[in-house]
Design a protein around this motif. Structure first.
Motif, PDB file in Angstrom:
ATOM      1  N   ARG A 230      -7.186  19.646  -7.158  1.00 27.21           N
ATOM      2  CA  ARG A 230      -8.464  18.989  -6.890  1.00 27.21           C
ATOM      3  C   ARG A 230      -9.074  19.502  -5.593  1.00 27.21           C
ATOM      4  N   PRO A 231      -9.359  20.796  -5.531  1.00 22.47           N
ATOM      5  CA  PRO A 231      -9.931  21.319  -4.287  1.00 22.47           C
ATOM      6  C   PRO A 231     -11.272  20.631  -4.050  1.00 22.47           C
ATOM      7  N   ASP A 232     -11.628  20.486  -2.842  1.00 23.50           N
ATOM      8  CA  ASP A 232     -12.830  19.759  -2.380  1.00 23.50           C
ATOM      9  C   ASP A 232     -13.088  18.389  -3.020  1.00 23.50           C
ATOM     10  N   GLN A 233     -12.008  17.696  -3.377  1.00 22.68           N
ATOM     11  CA  GLN A 233     -12.173  16.274  -3.703  1.00 22.68           C
ATOM     12  C   GLN A 233     -11.479  15.441  -2.630  1.00 22.68           C
ATOM     13  N   LYS A 258      -6.501  20.338   3.557  1.00 22.79           N
ATOM     14  CA  LYS A 258      -6.879  19.737   4.841  1.00 22.79           C
ATOM     15  C   LYS A 258      -6.539  18.257   4.801  1.00 22.79           C
ATOM     16  N   ALA A 259      -5.475  17.896   5.527  1.00 18.11           N
ATOM     17  CA  ALA A 259      -4.986  16.526   5.437  1.00 18.11           C
ATOM     18  C   ALA A 259      -4.663  15.983   6.817  1.00 18.11           C
ATOM     19  N   GLY A 260      -4.668  14.660   6.944  1.00 16.85           N
ATOM     20  CA  GLY A 260      -4.293  14.023   8.195  1.00 16.85           C
ATOM     21  C   GLY A 260      -3.493  12.771   7.919  1.00 16.85           C
ATOM     22  N   ALA A 261      -2.638  12.397   8.875  1.00 24.77           N
ATOM     23  CA  ALA A 261      -1.872  11.160   8.739  1.00 24.77           C
ATOM     24  C   ALA A 261      -2.593  10.046   9.479  1.00 24.77           C
ATOM     25  N   TYR A 262      -2.418   8.823   8.979  1.00 21.16           N
ATOM     26  CA  TYR A 262      -3.077   7.678   9.602  1.00 21.16           C
ATOM     27  C   TYR A 262      -2.166   6.475   9.484  1.00 21.16           C
ATOM     28  N   GLU A 269      -7.497   6.670  19.444  1.00 17.11           N
ATOM     29  CA  GLU A 269      -8.426   7.815  19.390  1.00 17.11           C
ATOM     30  C   GLU A 269      -8.076   8.703  18.200  1.00 17.11           C
ATOM     31  N   GLU A 270      -6.785   8.874  17.973  1.00 10.06           N
ATOM     32  CA  GLU A 270      -6.357   9.721  16.867  1.00 10.06           C
ATOM     33  C   GLU A 270      -6.775   9.099  15.532  1.00 10.06           C
ATOM     34  N   ARG A 271      -6.620   7.790  15.443  1.00 13.95           N
ATOM     35  CA  ARG A 271      -7.014   7.141  14.191  1.00 13.95           C
ATOM     36  C   ARG A 271      -8.510   7.293  13.955  1.00 13.95           C
ATOM     37  N   THR A 272      -9.290   7.084  15.020  1.00 13.07           N
ATOM     38  CA  THR A 272     -10.734   7.247  14.880  1.00 13.07           C
ATOM     39  C   THR A 272     -11.072   8.674  14.472  1.00 13.07           C
ATOM     40  N   ARG A 273     -10.345   9.639  15.085  1.00 14.88           N
ATOM     41  CA  ARG A 273     -10.630  11.031  14.769  1.00 14.88           C
ATOM     42  C   ARG A 273     -10.389  11.310  13.275  1.00 14.88           C
ATOM     43  N   VAL A 274      -9.235  10.855  12.780  1.00 11.11           N
ATOM     44  CA  VAL A 274      -8.897  11.098  11.375  1.00 11.11           C
ATOM     45  C   VAL A 274      -9.924  10.431  10.456  1.00 11.11           C
ATOM     46  N   GLN A 275     -10.239   9.202  10.780  1.00 12.58           N
ATOM     47  CA  GLN A 275     -11.180   8.471   9.942  1.00 12.58           C
ATOM     48  C   GLN A 275     -12.534   9.183   9.892  1.00 12.58           C
ATOM     49  N   GLU A 276     -13.014   9.622  11.059  1.00 10.88           N
ATOM     50  CA  GLU A 276     -14.320  10.284  11.060  1.00 10.88           C
ATOM     51  C   GLU A 276     -14.268  11.627  10.359  1.00 10.88           C
ATOM     52  N   ALA A 277     -13.182  12.361  10.588  1.00  8.03           N
ATOM     53  CA  ALA A 277     -13.066  13.664   9.931  1.00  8.03           C
ATOM     54  C   ALA A 277     -13.065  13.481   8.417  1.00  8.03           C
ATOM     55  N   PHE A 278     -12.458  12.403   7.944  1.00  9.04           N
ATOM     56  CA  PHE A 278     -12.410  12.126   6.509  1.00  9.04           C
ATOM     57  C   PHE A 278     -13.805  11.786   5.989  1.00  9.04           C
ATOM     58  N   VAL A 279     -14.471  10.907   6.684  1.00  6.84           N
ATOM     59  CA  VAL A 279     -15.800  10.487   6.252  1.00  6.84           C
ATOM     60  C   VAL A 279     -16.757  11.671   6.245  1.00  6.84           C
ATOM     61  N   ARG A 280     -16.535  12.612   7.167  1.00  9.18           N
ATOM     62  CA  ARG A 280     -17.434  13.776   7.239  1.00  9.18           C
ATOM     63  C   ARG A 280     -16.944  14.958   6.428  1.00  9.18           C
ATOM     64  N   ASP A 282     -14.444  16.747   6.821  1.00  5.03           N
ATOM     65  CA  ASP A 282     -13.752  17.797   7.561  1.00  5.03           C
ATOM     66  C   ASP A 282     -12.279  17.825   7.176  1.00  5.03           C
ATOM     67  N   ILE A 283     -11.712  16.677   6.838  1.00  4.21           N
ATOM     68  CA  ILE A 283     -10.433  16.685   6.141  1.00  4.21           C
ATOM     69  C   ILE A 283     -10.633  15.977   4.807  1.00  4.21           C
ATOM     70  N   LEU A 284      -9.879  16.419   3.813  1.00  2.00           N
ATOM     71  CA  LEU A 284     -10.122  15.891   2.474  1.00  2.00           C
ATOM     72  C   LEU A 284      -9.126  14.808   2.094  1.00  2.00           C
TER      73      LEU A 284
END
Ligand code: ADP
Ligand code: ZN
Length: 632
Positions: A230-233, A258-262, A269-280, A282-284
């Protein structure tokens, strides 16, 4: 005051938000609010609660105050409203002094239609005296279940909201939530002091979610395969432990996803970063504990994987509910192994008795769900006491897989039931199984159960097979389980079974009799043959029930879709907003399919309102034209 021509909700729906039709109950809720009646709206996640107050906010006189506990969500909602050309602000602890001053000036100047605020900031006088300058005609309490101690996210600050009633006596109230049992509903109405509220209950069915449960074997490999196909989903993987989130996120990253742990143990700050990157985008993929998701308003999450068993059907439903809020097909896969139940129940060890029993009962229903061969959707709806037609839903693994391999366990069932009877209907399943298996435990000897005729007569199943059969017998009413002590007694169907009126047939893999289970189940498997196991036409191969996601269209449409996505991402990044705020996926898909060539054609599409047309129309038309070679 100048009298403005009242705009009709239907017109606002199209011109401001770009939608043609209402989701269920939206229109009714909006009419209720506009008629001046306090209202309570229970709509499933993705049901479109926001429009139920955003549209009235544009119709009524005065501001609309939206109380929301979720800071990140507020910011995104306000960005989305601004993109649609609606003046909205949010006020919470994340603002710096300058931002706050700017916002206050706009509110004082009467420019603002919607004010989003966190409940705790409403107890201070500063915000309230600001709101006094633009008194609300509508007060919205979002996530209203937070007011109830019976809900799953109780927030004490919510209890003080009813004080707003005295301060703004003319305001109409709307409370919204996605989860509310009858008790929580009553609590919401009571605690907020709603006056004879009109209550709207949306259905819990989410037909666009394709649901399946898979055996948890080779979890990591299968998860990678799932994500890579599922690329780009965008997707979320829920895990039961922090360690597992980091482990799986690392594995995905190593595989090029592109993945992140939460999880709650990470710095905020890290949680906010992951959340924003996901919403935008930047991580899928976010690999998260349950702490993730409540503050997320991302409509295009395409899949949810549960790597561990959720603690309750409510949790599970809430988590899969984060997929497909835009109504497009989305996949939800739960990886299940019976060992997870034991693991999860250990976490309840420290709870006081009554809470522990409640937690175990919730976990039991979750296990029943995972092990069932019934339609998953029907089970969820049953859980929330919603009527349904028991038909094939066509979008869950059980409905799609056809008949499963079955085993006739009439004799085993009779043995179990008669052992319950002979031990006096005063013991739990574990002890009954000990007797059947001929185990001379301390308890067996204390009660003299080695002398029973059922002692040691149950060698055709293993311990886990007997326990699974016991759960099955409980779910079919043959056994009654005392909720407090978990002791078993016989239900009426048990006596019918003794009279051999009907055979007792179960899915073979439920009790470890499936012929696909090699190795460690050798003994059970031999017994299975003796028990008259039947083979059905098809047997589930491990990955078969992963459902292919639908394609946007043919190859070229898909390419065009990707170019449109890339443009969207550029615009979003420049504006510092999530991509879906510019246009949702569905709009881009419609563009790629219908290839509009003018603003008029573009404005026909889903999600294209006036403000967005003016702001982004030409950019997107540019990409569409160059794709069709018109300006070559
Ligand atoms: P929730 O009930 O979970 O708060 P939202 O209000 O966030 O749901 O709506 C989910 C998504 O559905 C949003 O992207 C929203 O813009 C979209 N939506 C809401 N109402 C409609 C509608 N009538 N037609 C099309 N899309 C809608
Ligand atoms: Zn189904």
């Amino acid at each position: 005051m100048i009298s403005m021509p009242t705009r009709l909700p239907q017109e606002i729906l199209k011109t401001v938000f770009g939608y043609d039709s209402w989701r269920p109950l939206q229109r009714e809720i909006i009419d209720s609010v506009l008629s001046g009646r306090d209202s309570l709206a229970v709509l499933p996640t993705g049901g479109g609660k926001s429009l139920c107050y955003q549209i009235p906010a544009l119709v009524i006189e005065g501001t609309t105050l939206v109380v929301s506990p979720l800071i990140a969500l507020m910011r995104d909602q306000v960005s989305a409203l601004k993109a649609a050309g609606v003046d909205a602000v949010f006020i919470n602890s994340s603002l710096d002094l300058d931002e706050r001053r700017g916002i206050e000036m706009r509110v004082r100047a009467g420019e603002v239609k919607l004010i989003y605020a966190a409940p705790e900031s409403l107890s201070g006088d500063r915000l309230l005296s600001l709101i006094d300058t633009a008194p609300p005609g509508l007060i919205v309490v979002d996530e209203a279940h937070c007011v109830s101690e019976w809900g799953h996210d109780f927030r004490p600050e919510y209890r003080t909201l009813s004080a707003l009633r005295g301060r703004y006596p003319r305001a109409v109230w709307l409370a919204t939530t996605a989860t509310a049992t009858e008790r929580v509903r009553a609590d919401i109405a009571g605690s907020l002091g709603l006056r004879e509220p009109a209550v709207f209950l949306g259905g819990f069915d989410r037909p666009n979610l394709r649901i399946s449960v898979e055996r948890k074997l080779e979890l990591k490999r299968r998860l990678l395969r799932f994500a890579l196909s599922r690329p780009d989903q965008s997707g979320i993987v829920y895990c039961g432990s922090r360690r597992r989130t980091e482990d799986l996120a690392a594995a995905l990253t190593a595989a090029g996803v592109k993945a992140g742990a939460y999880h709650a143990g990470l710095p905020s700050e890290e949680r906010t970063r992951v959340q924003e990157a996901f919403v935008r985008d930047d991580i899928l993929v976010v690999v998260a504990t349950v702490a993730f998701g409540m503050g997320i308003d991302k409509p295009d999450v395409r899949w949810i994987v549960h790597a561990d068993l959720p603690k309750s059907v409510e949790n599970y439903y809430q988590e899969i509910g984060r997929a497909g809020r835009d109504g497009l097909p989305s996949d939800c896969v739960l990886f299940y192994s019976a060992g997870d139940v034991v693991q999860a129940s250990r976490l309840f060890g420290d709870l006081p008795d009554e809470q522990r029993r409640a937690a175990l009962a919730r976990l039991d229903s979750m296990r029943d769900y995972a092990e069932s061969d019934r339609c998953r959707r029907a089970m969820i709806l049953d859980h929330f006491s919603e009527a349904h037609g028991d038909r094939n839903c066509g979008a869950c693994d059980n409905c799609l897989s056809g008949p499963r391999e079955t085993a006739d366990l009439s004799v085993a069932a009779q043995k179990f039931l008669s052992c319950v009877k002979r031990t006096g209907e005063r013991f739990g399943a574990a002890h009954v199984v000990d007797v059947l298996l001929g185990e001379r435990t301390e308890k067996v000897e204390r009660f003299g159960h080695e002398a029973l005729s059922t002692f040691g007569i149950g060698l055709e199943l293993g311990r886990s097979g007997w326990l699974a059969l016991a759960r099955r017998l409980a779910s079919t009413g043959h056994l009654l389980r005392d909720p407090e002590h978990s002791t078993l007694s016989l239900g009426r169907p048990a006596y019918e079974l003794f009279a051999s009126k009907s055979p007792y047939v179960v899915p073979a893999d439920l009790v470890g009799l499936s012929s696909g289970d090699a190795g460690d189940r050798g003994r059970d498997d031999d017994a299975g043959r003796a028990l008259g196991r039947k083979r059905s036409r098809r047997r589930a191969a491990p990955e078969r029930s992963f459902i292919r996601s639908s394609e946007a269209g043919g190859g070229t449409d898909e390419e065009l879709f990707m170019s449109l996505r890339a443009l969207r991402k550029r615009i979003a990044d420049e504006a510092g907003v999530p991509p879906y705020v510019v246009f949702p996926d569905r709009t881009l898909k419609e563009m790629a399919l219908s290839k509009p060539t003018s603003e008029a054609e573009l404005s026909e599409l889903y999600g294209v309102g006036r403000a967005k047309l003016a702001r982004y129309g030409q950019d997107f038309l540019g990409v569409l034209r160059s794709a069709s070679g018109l300006d070559a």
